[in-house]
Motif scaffolding. Structure first.
Motif, short mmCIF file in Angstrom:
data_model
loop_
_atom_site.label_atom_id
_atom_site.label_comp_id
_atom_site.label_asym_id
_atom_site.label_seq_id
_atom_site.Cartn_x
_atom_site.Cartn_y
_atom_site.Cartn_z
N PHE A 1 0.86 -1.18 0.00
CA PHE A 1 0.00 0.00 0.00
C PHE A 1 0.90 1.23 0.00
O PHE A 1 2.03 1.19 0.49
N ASP A 2 0.40 2.32 -0.54
CA ASP A 2 1.08 3.59 -0.34
C ASP A 2 0.98 3.98 1.13
O ASP A 2 0.05 3.58 1.85
N SER A 3 1.97 4.76 1.59
CA SER A 3 2.01 5.15 3.00
C SER A 3 0.71 5.84 3.40
O SER A 3 0.26 6.79 2.75
N GLY A 4 0.11 5.34 4.49
CA GLY A 4 -1.11 5.95 5.04
C GLY A 4 -2.37 5.66 4.25
O GLY A 4 -3.43 6.20 4.56
N LYS A 5 -2.26 4.78 3.20
CA LYS A 5 -3.43 4.50 2.36
C LYS A 5 -3.76 3.02 2.39
O LYS A 5 -3.00 2.20 2.90
N TYR A 6 -4.94 2.68 1.84
CA TYR A 6 -5.38 1.29 1.88
C TYR A 6 -5.70 0.73 0.50
O TYR A 6 -6.23 -0.38 0.39
N ASP A 7 -5.39 1.48 -0.57
CA ASP A 7 -5.58 0.95 -1.91
C ASP A 7 -4.43 0.00 -2.25
O ASP A 7 -3.26 0.36 -2.14
#
Length: 694
Positions: A591-597
């Protein structure tokens, strides 16, 4: 054909050749003293030409001239020899006349390039009473008949010889070692020829040597317990980690084949020194010629010359593979290559580190440029390989190319050749693969005159690090610092364990492109201690895992996009048994930092989980998301929950029933490592699944 020693001056490639006409006679006068008269033979100057008459009724005769006084030593320079000759009188249409060149002062050696009035041609070599005919008589339409000049030309370029008649190439060779300074003319009985010009042009020898060539580098013979006084050791093969050395020892009393070759090996001790050679024993050695061609990076598989029967006896020529088992090396099994053909009595092979590309040196009639060329076959199944693909005419020449070695980067190819410019015999060259077609290569470069010599150098081998090279010379094994820059690689090594019991496992290791999930290579772990090794070239992101039936593979990943130099890393691989209550980490979920996609690199890992769920219809799991301690507890709990749900949604979108899946975020509540280091934080940021029912 015997070879003799030569000494070459080394000159690197230059754009414009420096050339000197060392001898030019257009026969305006007899300044070079060609005129002679003897029994039934005479030569004289007439109308700006040299006339040679052989009025003998039986004997062939010649007129020779020594160029040694004209600053011409043909074994130390390149040259062009050009002559115009015509026949003006003869009694037989198939009588011969032509050019003699590279003759020794005592006439123990010379070359002859001759034609006939009825337009046939032949070349031969004479050495100490033996005639070596390069080809049978053959008719050519471009040969001129009576009273018309034929333009003879011989070009020497390093070890290469090109012979032309009237601008047409009629012979070429890369195995020339003989160069005397006598030239002249030969004619059969009852024949008159006229020579109107002779010219010899000298060039500096030009050999395209690797840019990193160091003429001061030292080549050292390995100790006598490897390079023995009594026996000949050849064909050194070094393992990827540099710890094992395999050699071919000849005519040793301890060989199983008696006066035939056996495989011997040495292992480095704890101080990094080689130990005394040991015989590999059965089943790799038998009564035939036995030798190692290459070793897999894990050192658990060997490519071997020749074929073996099911009980380990000799079964003829070919190539075989043997894998290490708990009881030792298995009886080698033959490899099958589709549409395999080789009309040459010799052959060479190399198995690339990925175990998916088999490079070979064979002579095929359907394709190829001359003698043995280099080809590649691709793995299609268990010991099954595709039809060989020609490596193209940058690497291959009209002469032999043999004994390929592909460096650990999968691109840098070393090989022996007589068709590229060298110092004599076979020389060793290096080229780099430019794309995945296996037919586009950089121009091969000679490894220089420390590794290469006026004799024959047939093979070279390097470890994955590429800092040392090993070769055989004069019955012994030699080591030299390697200066050829290869793309950096990482040697990944470790052991494979059962994650529940911590027992070692013998498994297959697979490494893939992390983004595309394309399988790039395989290895096997040692059945006795679980150890494995793989070599990963720079420039890619990789996933790698151990695979075994009944287990879920816990994958690892490594990013080598910016790798600058060789590295070794240790990564132990753990296989989780598919059992109720097992918690299994999904390492390659991104995931990208701080994201959930979910990022695309996650698909391969999730597809493996999807496959397990499809194959085990009663399997139900909980997907658990975890974070590190960075950020607030509330935000981390929310983020971990959304990430777990993203994984669940991916699986349900592919058709897994929702009642088999649950998703839960645990935030910061279940750390497995410290949050004081980046490595610890990375371990805490994870997605796992727990087997609820099976």
């Amino acid at each position: 054909m015997k070879k003799i020693t030569l000494v070459f001056f080394i000159l690197f490639t230059i754009t414009i050749q420096s050339q000197t006409v060392v001898f030019h006679d257009s026969f305006k006068d007899d300044k070079n003293k060609w005129v002679t008269t003897s029994d039934n033979f005479k030569a004289y100057i007439k109308r700006d030409a040299l006339v040679i008459e052989n009025i003998d009724n039986e004997k062939t005769k010649w007129l020779l001239y020594n160029l040694s006084s004209f600053d011409f030593n043909p074994d130390q320079v390149d040259f062009d020899l050009e002559v115009n000759i015509k026949v003006t009188d003869f009694k037989k249409e198939n009588a011969t006349y032509g050019l003699v060149w590279s003759g020794y002062n005592d006439n123990s050696y010379y070359d002859v390039f001759r034609v006939t009035p009825d337009k046939q041609l032949q070349l031969y070599q004479y050495l100490n009473g033996t005639f070596d005919y390069y080809s049978a008589w053959k008719s050519y339409p471009f040969i001129n008949g009576k009273n018309k000049n034929n333009y003879f030309k011989v070009e020497k370029r390093a070890n290469l010889i090109f012979v032309y008649l009237n601008g047409n190439l009629v012979h070429r060779s890369g195995e020339r070692d003989y160069y005397g300074s006598k030239i002249g003319f030969i004619l059969d009985a009852n024949m008159t020829i006229v020579v109107d010009e002779v010219k010899v042009t000298r060039f500096p020898i030009e050999i395209d040597v690797v840019d990193s060539f160091d003429p001061n580098v030292k080549i050292e013979k390995l100790p006598e317990f490897i390079s023995s006084k009594e026996y000949e050791e050849t064909n050194p093969v070094i393992s990827a980690d540099g710890q094992y050395l395999y050699v071919d020892r000849k005519d040793c009393d301890l060989n199983l084949g008696g006066n035939k070759d056996d495989i011997w090996y040495s292992v480095k001790d704890e101080q990094g020194n080689w130990t005394a050679l040991k015989n590999m024993g059965k089943p790799l050695n038998n009564e035939d010629y036995n030798f190692v061609i290459s070793s897999s990076p894990d050192n658990n598989m060997l490519l071997l010359g020749n074929r073996y029967t099911e009980d380990g006896k000799a079964a003829g020529s070919g190539v075989s593979v043997s894998r290490k088992t708990a009881a030792g090396w298995e009886i080698p099994k033959s490899m099958t290559i589709k549409d395999y053909a080789n009309v040459n009595m010799y052959v060479g092979y190399f198995l690339a580190n990925d175990n998916k590309h088999l490079i070979m040196s064979v002579e095929r009639k359907d394709q190829g440029l001359g003698k043995k060329d280099l080809y590649v076959s691709f793995l299609e199944g268990e010991n099954l390989w595709s039809k060989p693909v020609h490596l193209g005419n940058v690497v291959n020449t009209f002469e032999d190319e043999t004994n390929p070695f592909l460096a650990s980067d999968g691109k840098t190819l070393y090989f022996a050749s007589r068709g590229h410019k060298g110092y004599g015999g076979y020389d060793l060259f290096v080229t780099k693969r430019l794309d995945d077609t296996w037919q586009n290569w950089s121009p091969p470069k000679n490894l220089g005159n420390v590794i290469n010599s006026k004799k024959t150098e047939l093979s070279i081998f390097l470890s994955a690090k590429g800092d040392k090279a090993y070769l055989s010379r004069s019955r012994d094994i030699w080591e030299i610092d390697n200066s050829v820059k290869q793309d950096p690689v990482v040697l990944v090594k470790g052991k494979v364990f059962d994650a529940k019991t911590n027992e070692i496992l013998s498994t297959t290791i697979v490494y893939n492109n992390l983004v595309t999930d394309k399988e790039l290579g395989t290895a096997i772990s040692d059945p006795t201690n679980g150890s494995y090794s793989i070599v990963l070239p720079f420039g890619e992101k990789y996933s790698f895992m151990a695979q075994k039936e009944g287990y879920f593979a816990v994958t690892q990943n490594v990013d080598l996009s910016d790798l600058k130099e060789y590295k070794e890393i240790t990564v132990n691989l753990y296989l989780n048994p598919i059992e109720k209550g097992q918690t299994i980490r999904l390492n390659n979920i991104f995931f990208d930092s701080g994201k959930y996609d979910l990022l695309p690199e996650s698909n391969a890992e999730l597809d493996r989980l999807y496959k397990v769920l499809r194959e085990n219809q009663k399997l139900t799991i909980e997907i658990a998301g975890h974070t590190d301690a960075v950020g607030s507890d509330t935000n981390n709990m929310t983020l971990s929950n959304k990430r777990a749900n993203a994984v669940m949604n991916y699986l349900t979108d592919k058709g897994i029933a929702k009642d088999r899946l649950t998703a839960k975020g645990y935030g910061e509540t279940k750390f497995i490592a410290t949050n004081e280091t980046e490595e610890g934080k990375q371990q805490n940021r994870r997605v796992e699944f727990v087997i609820i029912e099976l």
